[in-house]
Design a protein around this motif. Sequence first.
Motif, PDB file in Angstrom:
ATOM      1  N   ILE A 180      83.256  53.077   4.856  1.00 24.90           N
ATOM      2  CA  ILE A 180      82.002  52.331   4.830  1.00 24.90           C
ATOM      3  C   ILE A 180      81.838  51.529   3.549  1.00 24.90           C
ATOM      4  O   ILE A 180      81.591  50.322   3.579  1.00 24.90           O
ATOM      5  N   THR A 236      81.590  61.492  11.670  1.00 29.64           N
ATOM      6  CA  THR A 236      80.472  60.878  12.388  1.00 29.64           C
ATOM      7  C   THR A 236      80.808  60.555  13.838  1.00 29.64           C
ATOM      8  O   THR A 236      79.908  60.455  14.674  1.00 29.64           O
ATOM      9  N   ASN A 260      75.103  58.415   4.447  1.00 29.87           N
ATOM     10  CA  ASN A 260      75.352  57.497   5.558  1.00 29.87           C
ATOM     11  C   ASN A 260      74.049  56.898   6.082  1.00 29.87           C
ATOM     12  O   ASN A 260      73.991  55.715   6.430  1.00 29.87           O
ATOM     13  N   ASP A 261      72.985  57.715   6.113  1.00 32.29           N
ATOM     14  CA  ASP A 261      71.689  57.186   6.531  1.00 32.29           C
ATOM     15  C   ASP A 261      71.176  56.148   5.538  1.00 32.29           C
ATOM     16  O   ASP A 261      70.644  55.099   5.922  1.00 32.29           O
ATOM     17  N   ALA A 264      73.146  52.903   5.756  1.00 30.79           N
ATOM     18  CA  ALA A 264      72.822  52.213   7.013  1.00 30.79           C
ATOM     19  C   ALA A 264      71.506  51.453   6.919  1.00 30.79           C
ATOM     20  O   ALA A 264      71.347  50.395   7.537  1.00 30.79           O
ATOM     21  N   ARG A 265      70.560  51.975   6.138  1.00 25.97           N
ATOM     22  CA  ARG A 265      69.270  51.285   5.983  1.00 25.97           C
ATOM     23  C   ARG A 265      69.399  50.016   5.148  1.00 25.97           C
ATOM     24  O   ARG A 265      68.547  49.127   5.219  1.00 25.97           O
ATOM     25  N   ALA A 275      76.339  48.200   5.006  1.00 23.32           N
ATOM     26  CA  ALA A 275      75.234  48.672   5.842  1.00 23.32           C
ATOM     27  C   ALA A 275      75.581  48.557   7.321  1.00 23.32           C
ATOM     28  O   ALA A 275      75.298  49.468   8.117  1.00 23.32           O
ATOM     29  N   LYS A 277      78.602  48.589   8.637  1.00 26.02           N
ATOM     30  CA  LYS A 277      79.613  49.605   8.967  1.00 26.02           C
ATOM     31  C   LYS A 277      78.981  50.990   9.100  1.00 26.02           C
ATOM     32  O   LYS A 277      79.371  51.785   9.964  1.00 26.02           O
ATOM     33  N   ALA A 278      78.009  51.288   8.224  1.00 22.55           N
ATOM     34  CA  ALA A 278      77.343  52.594   8.296  1.00 22.55           C
ATOM     35  C   ALA A 278      76.568  52.730   9.605  1.00 22.55           C
ATOM     36  O   ALA A 278      76.587  53.793  10.250  1.00 22.55           O
ATOM     37  N   ARG A 279      75.895  51.667  10.006  1.00 21.22           N
ATOM     38  CA  ARG A 279      75.161  51.733  11.279  1.00 21.22           C
ATOM     39  C   ARG A 279      76.115  51.958  12.445  1.00 21.22           C
ATOM     40  O   ARG A 279      75.810  52.716  13.382  1.00 21.22           O
ATOM     41  N   GLU A 280      77.274  51.311  12.392  1.00 22.55           N
ATOM     42  CA  GLU A 280      78.282  51.528  13.434  1.00 22.55           C
ATOM     43  C   GLU A 280      78.771  52.975  13.426  1.00 22.55           C
ATOM     44  O   GLU A 280      78.921  53.606  14.478  1.00 22.55           O
ATOM     45  N   ASP A 283      76.104  55.531  14.774  1.00 24.40           N
ATOM     46  CA  ASP A 283      75.580  55.308  16.112  1.00 24.40           C
ATOM     47  C   ASP A 283      76.031  56.448  17.030  1.00 24.40           C
ATOM     48  O   ASP A 283      77.221  56.658  17.242  1.00 24.40           O
TER      49      ASP A 283
END
Length: 397
Positions: A180, A236, A260-261, A264-265, A275, A277-280, A283
Amino acid sequence: MTRVLDGITLWNGREERGAVRLGWAGDRIEEAASADDRHPGLAVIPGLIDTHVHLDTSVLDGAGAGDSWPLVTPDAEKAVHVVAHALRFASFGVTTMRDLAASPVQIAVGRAFDQGVVDGPRLLASGPVGMTAGHGDLFTPPRFANRPPVADSPDECRRLVRQWAREGATGIKIYTSGGILSMGDRVGWRNQTRAEIAATVDEAHALRMLVAAHAHTEEGIDIALEEGVDSLEHATGIVPRQFDALVASRIPVAPTLLINDLVARGGDGIRPDAAAKAREAIDGRDPAFLAAGRAGVRFVLGTDANGRFVRHGGQLDELRAMKTAFGWSDERTLVAGTSDAADALGLGDRLGLVEPGYAADFVVVRARPWRDLGELTAESIVAVVSRGRLLAGSLPD
């Protein structure tokens, strides 16, 4: 000389023992015998164990991944920051931490703590073995000439493992997916060939070193399990068909929830690509993690803390997040941050429990966190003892 806390409630890393007379001499618990309660409201728990940290950042502002600080700061100066990080984490009750993807700097600081040159927590250091253009390599900008070592064949992997062993590393970190915060890769990228990974694991195990596998994808988890690693980091992309193998093998998983949260934010200091990549990566993670926790997958405390995204003391918040994520009780969660985390590091015979014969690592708290993790806060920590020495706070009379 034996030191004593007489009549204090003990949660020993597995269960509540009531009031005990707790005695220790040097780095060894000598006594934990029943006694009258002389310290109402206070309790002793084992020191927390974070199986996944990174101390290669500036302790002043957290500059690290994606910044120039690690690239331009001399190793001698970095060592001072590593010491400061370790002591600040320790002040929140973390008496053992494992730096995953360490350098000779963290290895040297850990050795200095072990030798008593400086009073500090236990710092284990795992050397990275990754490929050119892999997750570990791409924390350094592509055109920067002075780079950490990589390995691009089975023989190079074996050689690098041996070099880390010579340096004094206590373990090895590998990568079975992209990452990430690295620059320019993708989470789903393959990192190294199966032959390279197999050579790394074989060589590390021959030298009695544990292998931790960074794995964000379903495929990466499969590869890590099939090649016989000793722990999974992040995981994850876990899916239900993998639960049985994880439960049967008792492979520990460090979930690194908060970082990771947070990434993602997005927001200050977080690159937009990181961000995304973290959301991916996360998920679908939450329902999968809840099902995995209820199925008996062995999650242990591992935060990815580096003083920047997960700051000093973030382990306390990570434990509360783990309780929710896995549907666990407060006590089950605290086990994952103490005795089970110690066992995940191969140290369960001497760390993680407050019992005679174990190391003198413990925290005095004004709380009962095994009943309510919400009580385990910076303000509730009264004293932190590691190797029998007071690192933070003050012991009750």
